[in-house]
Design a protein around this motif. Structure first.
Motif, short mmCIF file in Angstrom:
data_model
loop_
_atom_site.label_atom_id
_atom_site.label_comp_id
_atom_site.label_asym_id
_atom_site.label_seq_id
_atom_site.Cartn_x
_atom_site.Cartn_y
_atom_site.Cartn_z
N MET A 1 0.51 5.23 0.12
CA MET A 1 -0.59 6.57 0.26
C MET A 1 0.32 7.55 0.22
SD MET A 1 -3.43 5.21 3.03
CE MET A 1 -4.14 6.84 2.74
N ALA A 2 0.03 8.54 -0.95
CA ALA A 2 0.48 9.80 -0.67
C ALA A 2 -0.34 11.31 -0.52
CB ALA A 2 0.98 10.11 -2.12
N THR A 3 -0.58 11.57 0.12
CA THR A 3 -0.63 13.21 0.53
C THR A 3 -0.01 14.05 0.52
OG1 THR A 3 -1.55 12.95 2.61
CG2 THR A 3 -3.56 12.16 0.99
N ILE B 1 0.76 -1.05 0.14
CA ILE B 1 -0.08 -0.39 0.00
C ILE B 1 1.13 1.60 0.57
CG2 ILE B 1 -1.54 1.39 0.89
CD1 ILE B 1 -2.76 -1.55 2.75
N HIS C 1 4.86 -0.47 8.97
CA HIS C 1 4.23 0.57 8.51
C HIS C 1 4.74 1.86 8.84
CE1 HIS C 1 0.12 -1.79 9.07
NE2 HIS C 1 0.98 -2.76 7.58
N ASP D 1 8.97 8.21 10.41
CA ASP D 1 8.10 6.90 11.84
C ASP D 1 7.70 5.81 11.50
OD1 ASP D 1 8.00 9.14 13.99
OD2 ASP D 1 6.86 10.43 12.56
N SER D 2 8.59 4.80 11.73
CA SER D 2 8.61 3.50 10.82
C SER D 2 7.92 2.00 12.35
CB SER D 2 9.70 3.17 10.58
OG SER D 2 9.78 1.29 10.11
N ARG E 1 3.35 14.02 2.66
CA ARG E 1 3.45 12.92 3.46
C ARG E 1 3.41 11.82 2.46
NH1 ARG E 1 3.63 13.48 8.93
NH2 ARG E 1 2.31 15.26 9.87
N ILE E 2 4.01 10.79 2.73
CA ILE E 2 3.66 8.90 2.52
C ILE E 2 3.11 8.50 3.52
CG2 ILE E 2 5.09 6.92 1.14
CD1 ILE E 2 4.58 9.29 -1.32
N ALA E 3 2.36 7.25 3.27
CA ALA E 3 2.30 6.43 4.76
C ALA E 3 2.27 4.78 3.34
CB ALA E 3 0.99 6.02 4.40
N CYS E 4 3.16 3.71 3.80
CA CYS E 4 3.54 2.86 2.93
C CYS E 4 3.22 1.61 4.14
CB CYS E 4 4.46 2.92 2.61
SG CYS E 4 4.91 1.81 1.26
N ARG E 5 2.85 0.25 3.30
CA ARG E 5 2.97 -0.64 4.44
C ARG E 5 4.04 -1.44 3.63
NH1 ARG E 5 0.26 -4.96 7.04
NH2 ARG E 5 -0.49 -6.89 5.54
N PHE F 1 5.91 6.06 8.11
CA PHE F 1 5.36 7.38 7.61
C PHE F 1 6.89 7.81 7.44
CE2 PHE F 1 1.66 5.95 10.26
CZ PHE F 1 0.37 6.65 9.51
#
Lengths: 133, 133
Positions: free
Chosen positions: B67-69, B65, B102, B116-117, B72-76, B104
């Motif tokens: 996600m970009a906004t 996964i 997971h 932040d992992s 920021r990126i969030a990734c699984r 950020f």
């Protein structure tokens, strides 16, 4: 639903948890969902949360990062709490614990259908260990 | 940078890791960053990654996964790997491990400024334990 709507909806879900209105989960969670790949009914999911709240009466979901895109939410949640019963496999020592959860949700028709959650158990273990010295 | 651009940039960063082109990190990581709240230089961050790769030669960042906004990126990320030296405080047993991260990221001017992992150490411990029986 726009990304902004979904983020708002997710904030409303966290308010349900923080205000202990677990009957309202029906509005935010599908009848069946997966939690870290395991199938659960909403009732089982509710029971999990109720168990956490029973073990940690002051549990508060403090969302520090919320990201919404399409049907997904990613959230970094901080907990600063004083567990009173065993939680996450740990026996509490009467002290406070500070730890994070990083969690991804997939929504279907505005309700949670899948949760992939990592909780920082390592931080909890380290806090227990440092106080046991 | 649009959300789509940022997601593409993040995929290029993961390719740098997966293709072991660590000299190229300069393009994707600020001179100074924070990693789980701790200040690091890019060189120190590179050393962390190089250490992981040395311990786990077949380490592959499999983003499930992204996600970009905004910034920021969030990734699984899923890892399915065979560590050959101690990693995350564990002593490998010669077997494969499947675990998630997971994470950020916050980007500044297109380069990573904060990470932040959470890594699923619990899953690693469980896999070690189940094979030791």
């Amino acid at each position: 639903m726009t990304d902004l709507d979904l983020a708002g909806r997710y904030r409303a879900y966290l308010a349900v948890l923080n205000e202990r209105r677990l009957d309202d989960l029906v509005e935010f969670v599908q009848d069946e969902l997966t939690y870290n790949g395991e199938p659960l009914t909403r009732e089982q999911y509710r029971d999990l949360i109720a168990g956490d709240i029973e073990a940690i009466p002051d549990l508060f979901y403090d969302a520090r990062i919320i990201m919404a895109t399409d049907d997904r939410i990613a959230c970094r949640i901080l907990f600063d709490c004083k567990p009173e019963k065993p939680f996450l496999g740990f026996t509490p020592d009467g002290g406070r614990f500070l730890f994070a959860e990083h969690v991804f949700y997939r929504f279907v028709a505005g309700r949670i259908a899948a949760v992939d959650s990592l909780i920082d158990r390592h931080a909890v273990a380290e806090q227990l260990r440092s106080r046991a010295r």
